[in-house]
Design an enzyme around this catalytic site. Structure first.
Site, PDB file in Angstrom:
ATOM      1  N   SER A 196       1.027  -1.088  -0.095  1.00 43.68           N
ATOM      2  CA  SER A 196       0.138   0.256  -0.122  1.00 43.68           C
ATOM      3  C   SER A 196       0.867   1.223  -0.074  1.00 43.68           C
ATOM      4  O   SER A 196       1.841   1.433  -0.811  1.00 43.68           O
ATOM      5  CB  SER A 196      -0.957  -0.105   1.154  1.00 43.68           C
ATOM      6  N   ASP A 231      -7.733  -4.391  -7.132  1.00 42.15           N
ATOM      7  CA  ASP A 231      -7.046  -3.468  -6.246  1.00 42.15           C
ATOM      8  C   ASP A 231      -7.526  -2.016  -6.442  1.00 42.15           C
ATOM      9  O   ASP A 231      -6.893  -1.462  -7.395  1.00 42.15           O
ATOM     10  CB  ASP A 231      -5.794  -3.685  -5.935  1.00 42.15           C
ATOM     11  N   HIS A 284      -7.219  -5.536  -2.119  1.00 48.60           N
ATOM     12  CA  HIS A 284      -6.067  -4.909  -1.583  1.00 48.60           C
ATOM     13  C   HIS A 284      -5.668  -5.810  -0.338  1.00 48.60           C
ATOM     14  O   HIS A 284      -4.220  -5.490  -0.039  1.00 48.60           O
ATOM     15  CB  HIS A 284      -6.446  -3.641  -1.049  1.00 48.60           C
TER      16      HIS A 284
END
Length: 498
Positions: free
Chosen positions: A17, A79, A186
């Protein structure tokens, strides 16, 4: 980090991330640091679900330094985080922090995460729709991917390294998902990485539709299957085109380079004609030399042909630079000896003619002197190419004058020195005279060094060349100042003394 560099042969950065973005920045810093300190440590950066980082200038710089292979960005099929910057920032900005908090708590504890930071289905749908509606064009002018991108799904993975194809593929895959899957995906990178290693091509089969016509087509279909895309899905055809375009774009730089090599051989006669012209001028009875002969040329066919060839060569090299700066040539093009040497020879041969034309047409009166106000950008670029490769190497001491003056701006400095002598004669301001004289002396000293080291062409020391005539005026003025020294003021540490 410095201690780690001293004790390690390789360093790997990784992050998920926003942490992936931090890992990329840290890797770029280390690569730059290692390059400037000439330390040989292998660097690799692997990110998972990282947002886009950097614009086109950064992407080009990474390609130029050949660092692209040191970055591997893993992006799952749906994602939302890597695609977040596709959407306009204003409407989604308030929702980014809650989304990050949800992911943070969910990774700690799936059940408590959903309770601690509940996400509205309506908000997720809005963000999803913003990205889909914006399309890949929205990110093209702001962000540009760099490195290798591995797109993964439960069925496998495919690697793409072309920036335009990366953006296209990110958008096509995202459209196949849903608001909920874009958030959930994600959090699945651990599962995807575990499954990728167990995927084998022999388990694949073309169960639907006709068999591919070639092994290349088969490879494209297998790549789509690795992303979980069936040949019957609406995005299958655009996705196949995207993968094919990535391959074509990968080959294009080398093909362009080969075509340029052919074009270079075709323009060599123009360069040879200018070389012949230089030799003719240097042997001429008027003893003006190459630069001054062209500057004071008449309307002869020979002079016109040389001027035309000058323009043709300029167009060729401007095209080379345009191709290079638009990433249509190999990333190390500017370090290939063939092109560095060819551009340097062109600069040494033709820039004196450009300077002659600049002063012949009086451009210096309206724009200023050549070096700061008239020099073409291509010459500055070729200076940089040369200095980054063989330009710093010291040659053996010359026993005869160079075939071409090594300082291609030499004649521009002569022209400026001529103006300084005129300005010195026309002013009575002692401060101005002192400033002019310092500049004139500085040029006279550097020019003398070039001539003594024979780093200039024979035309520089021709009897009636601009430099020889300037040197004569300079020595006469200097003798007069020596003769009447008591009448002039000297300047020491900016103070006037008799």
């Amino acid at each position: 980090m410095h201690a780690l560099i001293q004790t390690s042969k390789s360093i790997i950065f990784t992050g998920h991330s926003v942490g992936g973005t931090t890992a990329s920045i840290a890797a770029l810093w280390l690569l730059s640091n290692l390059q400037s300190n000439f330390v040989n440590v292998s660097v690799l950066c692997i990110t998972f679900g990282s947002p886009l980082l950097g614009n086109e200038s950064l992407s080009r710089a990474i390609l130029r330094e050949r660092w692209g292979g040191k970055f591997c960005h893993v992006v799952s099929k749906y994602d939302i985080m890597p695609r977040m910057l596709f959407a306009p920032m204003d409407p989604i900005a308030p929702h980014i922090k809650p989304l990050l908090q949800f992911w943070h708590w969910y990774m700690k504890s799936p059940h408590s995460g959903m309770l601690a930071v509940p996400l509205s289905d309506e908000i997720l749908a809005q963000i999803f729709q913003f990205i889909v509606e914006a399309g890949e064009e929205a990110v093209a002018g702001t962000f540009r991917p760099f490195g290798n991108y591995i797109f993964c799904s439960e069925d496998g993975a495919v690697c793409v390294d072309n920036a335009a194809s990366v953006v296209k593929m990110m958008f096509l895959l995202f459209k196949m998902g849903s608001p909920s899957s874009s958030v959930e995906d994600h959090l699945k990178y651990g599962d995807y990485v575990g499954k990728i290693s167990s995927q084998f091509l022999e388990k694949r089969s073309f169960l639907q539709g006709e068999l591919p016509e070639s092994s290349y087509e088969a490879g494209v279909v297998l790549a789509l299957q690795s992303l979980g895309i069936s040949c019957k899905e609406p995005v299958a055809r655009p996705a196949m085109d995207c993968l094919k375009a990535a391959r074509r774009m990968g080959r294009t730089p080398n093909l362009n380079c080969a075509n340029l090599a052919i074009k270079l051989s075709k323009i060599n006669p123009y360069r040879a004609e200018i070389e012949w012209y230089k030799a003719f001028c240097d042997r001429s009875d008027d003893q003006m030399g190459y630069y001054d002969s062209f500057k004071q040329r008449g309307a002869s066919k020979r002079d016109s042909k040389v001027n035309l060839n000058r323009h043709k060569l300029a167009r060729f090299w401007d095209n080379v630079i345009n191709l290079f700066e638009s990433n249509q040539l190999p990333h190390d093009f500017h370090r290939q000896n063939k092109w560095v040497n060819a551009s340097q020879f062109y600069k040494l041969l033709v820039e004196p003619l450009d300077i002659a034309e600049y002063y012949r047409t009086g451009m210096h009166r309206s724009k200023g002197h050549y070096i700061d106000h008239g020099r073409e950008r291509r010459y500055r670029i070729f200076d940089r190419w040369w200095n980054e490769t063989s330009g710093s190497e010291k040659g053996n001491k010359r026993s005869k004058f160079a075939s071409l003056t090594q300082d291609t701006c030499f004649w521009a400095k002569v022209e400026k020195a001529r103006d300084l002598l005129d300005a010195l004669r026309s002013t009575s301001d002692p401060i101005q005279r002192a400033r002019y004289w310092r500049e004139i002396d500085s040029f006279a000293s550097s020019a003398k060094t070039l001539v003594e080291n024979k780093e200039v062409s024979i035309d520089v020391v021709a009897k009636n060349s601009s430099y020889s005539l300037w040197l004569k005026d300079y020595n006469e003025l200097k003798s007069q100042m020596e003769l009447f020294r008591p009448q002039f003021l000297s300047f020491v540490n900016e103070e006037m003394v008799p």
